[in-house]
Design an enzyme around this catalytic site. Structure first.
Site, PDB file in Angstrom:
ATOM      1  N   ASN A 170     125.782 107.335  22.453  1.00  8.49           N
ATOM      2  CA  ASN A 170     126.883 107.131  21.757  1.00  8.49           C
ATOM      3  C   ASN A 170     125.969 107.559  19.925  1.00  8.49           C
ATOM      4  O   ASN A 170     127.133 108.128  19.248  1.00  8.49           O
ATOM      5  CB  ASN A 170     128.041 106.495  21.845  1.00  8.49           C
ATOM      6  CG  ASN A 170     127.673 104.607  21.640  1.00  8.49           C
ATOM      7  OD1 ASN A 170     126.583 104.755  23.071  1.00  8.49           O
ATOM      8  ND2 ASN A 170     127.767 103.719  20.922  1.00  8.49           N
TER       9      ASN A 170
ATOM     10  N   ALA B   8     137.424 104.675  29.649  1.00  8.79           N
ATOM     11  CA  ALA B   8     135.826 104.262  30.092  1.00  8.79           C
ATOM     12  C   ALA B   8     135.512 102.913  30.404  1.00  8.79           C
ATOM     13  O   ALA B   8     134.501 102.457  31.577  1.00  8.79           O
ATOM     14  CB  ALA B   8     134.843 105.165  29.533  1.00  8.79           C
ATOM     15  N   THR B   9     135.287 102.303  29.597  1.00  8.74           N
ATOM     16  CA  THR B   9     135.259 100.552  29.579  1.00  8.74           C
ATOM     17  C   THR B   9     135.579 100.515  31.417  1.00  8.74           C
ATOM     18  O   THR B   9     135.468  99.686  31.669  1.00  8.74           O
ATOM     19  CB  THR B   9     135.993  99.491  28.802  1.00  8.74           C
ATOM     20  OG1 THR B   9     135.463 100.780  27.363  1.00  8.74           O
ATOM     21  CG2 THR B   9     135.967  98.531  27.769  1.00  8.74           C
TER      22      THR B   9
ATOM     23  N   GLN C 143     130.315 109.903  27.051  1.00  7.72           N
ATOM     24  CA  GLN C 143     129.205 110.753  25.569  1.00  7.72           C
ATOM     25  C   GLN C 143     129.538 112.681  25.808  1.00  7.72           C
ATOM     26  O   GLN C 143     128.953 113.370  24.917  1.00  7.72           O
ATOM     27  CB  GLN C 143     128.559 110.358  24.749  1.00  7.72           C
ATOM     28  CG  GLN C 143     129.156 109.036  23.556  1.00  7.72           C
ATOM     29  CD  GLN C 143     129.579 108.908  22.672  1.00  7.72           C
ATOM     30  OE1 GLN C 143     130.109 110.451  22.193  1.00  7.72           O
ATOM     31  NE2 GLN C 143     130.313 108.381  22.545  1.00  7.72           N
TER      32      GLN C 143
ATOM     33  N   CYS D 184     132.384 100.568  18.242  1.00  8.25           N
ATOM     34  CA  CYS D 184     133.001  98.797  18.740  1.00  8.25           C
ATOM     35  C   CYS D 184     132.177  97.447  18.282  1.00  8.25           C
ATOM     36  O   CYS D 184     132.606  96.949  18.302  1.00  8.25           O
ATOM     37  CB  CYS D 184     132.490  99.094  19.970  1.00  8.25           C
ATOM     38  SG  CYS D 184     132.542 100.463  20.322  1.00  8.25           S
TER      39      CYS D 184
ATOM     40  N   SER E  89     135.490 109.471  29.462  1.00  8.93           N
ATOM     41  CA  SER E  89     137.219 108.678  28.479  1.00  8.93           C
ATOM     42  C   SER E  89     137.756 110.518  27.875  1.00  8.93           C
ATOM     43  O   SER E  89     136.826 110.977  27.542  1.00  8.93           O
ATOM     44  CB  SER E  89     136.640 107.975  27.960  1.00  8.93           C
ATOM     45  OG  SER E  89     137.965 107.496  27.078  1.00  8.93           O
ATOM     46  N   ALA E  90     139.123 110.220  28.468  1.00  8.38           N
ATOM     47  CA  ALA E  90     139.540 111.014  27.383  1.00  8.38           C
ATOM     48  C   ALA E  90     139.901 111.557  26.349  1.00  8.38           C
ATOM     49  O   ALA E  90     139.456 112.387  25.611  1.00  8.38           O
ATOM     50  CB  ALA E  90     141.415 111.317  28.083  1.00  8.38           C
TER      51      ALA E  90
ATOM     52  N   THR F 191     151.123 102.020  37.317  1.00 11.75           N
ATOM     53  CA  THR F 191     151.577 103.118  37.524  1.00 11.75           C
ATOM     54  C   THR F 191     150.816 104.058  36.792  1.00 11.75           C
ATOM     55  O   THR F 191     150.444 103.733  35.831  1.00 11.75           O
ATOM     56  CB  THR F 191     152.900 103.275  37.358  1.00 11.75           C
ATOM     57  OG1 THR F 191     154.265 101.798  38.055  1.00 11.75           O
ATOM     58  CG2 THR F 191     153.521 103.784  36.313  1.00 11.75           C
TER      59      THR F 191
HETATM   60  C1  LIG Z   1     133.582 105.222  23.836  1.00  9.04           C
HETATM   61  C2  LIG Z   1     132.657 105.134  24.587  1.00  9.04           C
HETATM   62  C3  LIG Z   1     133.088 104.319  26.260  1.00  9.04           C
HETATM   63  C4  LIG Z   1     134.335 103.541  25.755  1.00  9.04           C
HETATM   64  O1  LIG Z   1     135.675 104.862  26.696  1.00  9.04           O
HETATM   65  P1  LIG Z   1     136.800 103.938  26.305  1.00  9.04           P
HETATM   66  O2  LIG Z   1     137.540 104.912  26.733  1.00  9.04           O
HETATM   67  O3  LIG Z   1     136.961 103.783  24.391  1.00  9.04           O
HETATM   68  O4  LIG Z   1     136.926 102.595  26.573  1.00  9.04           O
HETATM   69  C5  LIG Z   1     131.820 103.846  26.912  1.00  9.04           C
HETATM   70  N1  LIG Z   1     131.037 104.863  26.942  1.00  9.04           N
HETATM   71  C6  LIG Z   1     130.168 105.046  26.023  1.00  9.04           C
HETATM   72  C7  LIG Z   1     129.186 106.145  25.823  1.00  9.04           C
HETATM   73  C8  LIG Z   1     131.533 105.426  24.689  1.00  9.04           C
HETATM   74  O5  LIG Z   1     130.798 106.137  23.803  1.00  9.04           O
END
Ligand SMILES: *Cc1c(COP(=O)(O)O)cnc(C)c1O
Length: 401
Positions: free
Chosen positions: A154, A74-75, A182, A329, A202-203, A243
């Site tokens: 989060n 997600a980042t 989330q 974080c 994000s997985a 890739t």
């Molecule tokens: C965990 C999270 C992210 C970051 O996701 P990653 O895949 O770990 O980079 C971004 N936004 C929220 C709201 C999150 O909870």
């Protein structure tokens, strides 16, 4: 049987579902082709697996497969969305609106753009963590190109009024992006009914592997354009070269499929456990819920136990119960959570908070154990605390330094 330690930090990351791992395994050793290799069956099989995963991801959020770009998480997806839009639409304007409780991925990306001359408006939130829609609309200028408001927080689980936000964005011809990391897989998210133009997921927040995620980019009404942030072989419609992480993508797809079929039953079961935990811990004196209790993710509660530092409290049980005081974080710093501060909490109350993130594998026994353990820990810590004694003696602690 009680399983220890208890994992209640599912908002930081979730375990990979064994069914996800099983789906991924063949893609390490058997189907190991490069999905971009067009000249042989190894490549074709990898490509086929990626196509299927793209369908699984798209289906979960009501998108078209052409609208899904795989990323490392997600980042990266947030960076691509915000920086990509900012560069692409720079001639229209350089104003972005976001909110104080966003994830650092969003806030720090905006800060980066601000240093390069963009204008950033960071909206405040109310005590439940919700953005004020009138303030949002008032912040829009002719130079506004993007509104970035997360789907659900989060730290507190607070769910924003996404459909109302998107209606405002639409009305003013501004793109709406939502960090739904989330929310996706936990509650129904649909990019069309929700009116979202860009969305990140994000997985590893939905029982898939770490290091893989996706960005949804709307392709019609409006067609959203992005400037790539990683250049190279032109993968992912040239929006994200590199890739493809085939096993990871297969895992993300499988995780999305499982969430789609199990979300309703999972969230019903988990929210009962969450409520039981919350109601039991609220029996403790001077305990408070942070954020909204009505607009909230089913698996999250954030509680403050006044006059106790949560770092101290956790030392009593963190071998057996995995929790966090804020987001993963920022938990390395001793600063109180900026999210809770934005809700109007004092430093003291913010430092007294614990975030509980339940998940698919949380059991009833574990919740009962957690209730007993934390109740005992709070009582014990307070019984040894001079501050608590002063409070009990009727000293007004908020007025003395
Ligand atoms: C965990 C999270 C992210 C970051 O996701 P990653 O895949 O770990 O980079 C971004 N936004 C929220 C709201 C999150 O909870």
């Amino acid at each position: 049987m009680l399983q220890l330690p208890v994992y209640l930090d599912n908002n930081a990351t979730t375990p990979c579902d064994p069914r996800v791992v099983a789906a991924m395994l063949p893609y390490f050793t058997e189907v190991y082709g490069n999905a971009a290799s067009r000249s042989h069956p190894f490549g074709w099989a990898a490509q086929e697996a990626v196509d299927y995963a793209r369908e699984q991801v798209a289906r979960l959020i009501g998108a078209d497969t052409k609208e899904i770009i795989f990323t490392s998480g997600a980042t990266e997806a947030v960076n691509l969305a915000i920086k990509g839009v900012s560069e692409m639409y720079a001639t229209k304007g350089r104003h972005i609106i976001t909110a104080a409780t966003e994830h650092k991925a969003v806030l720090d990306t905006c800060k980066h753009l601000e240093k390069q001359g963009a204008q950033i408006t960071v909206l405040p939130v109310d005590k439940e963590g919700l953005v004020d829609l009138a303030a949002l609309e008032a912040a829009i200028t002719p130079q506004t190109i993007l509104i970035s408001i997360m789907y659900a927080n989060n730290e507190t689980g607070t769910i924003q009024p996404v459909q109302a936000i998107s209606a405002i964005a639409r009305k003013h011809g501004v793109l709406f992006m939502s960090d739904a990391t989330q929310a996706v897989g936990k509650i129904p998210v649909n990019v069309n009914t929700d009116g979202i133009d860009l969305l990140t997921l994000s997985a590893h927040k939905l029982y898939g592997p770490k290091g893989v995620g996706a960005l949804y980019v709307r392709r019609r009404s409006p067609r959203v354009m992005l400037t790539a942030q990683i250049d190279g072989g032109g993968h992912e419609r040239a929006m994200r070269s590199g890739t493809l992480n085939v096993p990871g993508i297969v895992g993300l797809g499988k995780a999305c499929e499982l969430c789609e079929t199990e979300m309703t039953s999972d969230s019903a079961r988990i929210s009962v456990l969450r409520d039981r935990l919350e109601n039991a811990l609220l029996q403790l004196e001077q305990s408070y819920v942070n954020g909204s209790r009505t607009h909230r993710l089913p698996h999250t509660t954030n509680l403050s136990f006044k006059y106790i530092e949560s770092e101290t409290l956790m030392m009593g049980f963190n071998k057996n119960i995995a929790l966090s005081t804020g987001s993963a974080c920022t938990s390395a710093s001793l600063e109180p959570s900026y999210v809770l501060k934005a809700l109007g909490l004092s430093d003291d109350l913010a430092r007294a908070s614990l975030r509980f993130g339940l998940g698919r594998f949380t059991t009833e026994e574990q919740i009962d154990y957690t209730i007993r353990t934390i109740t005992d820990a709070v009582n014990k810590t307070r019984s040894e605390s001079p501050v608590w004694e002063m409070y009990k003696d009727g000293v007004d602690l908020d007025t003395i330094a």
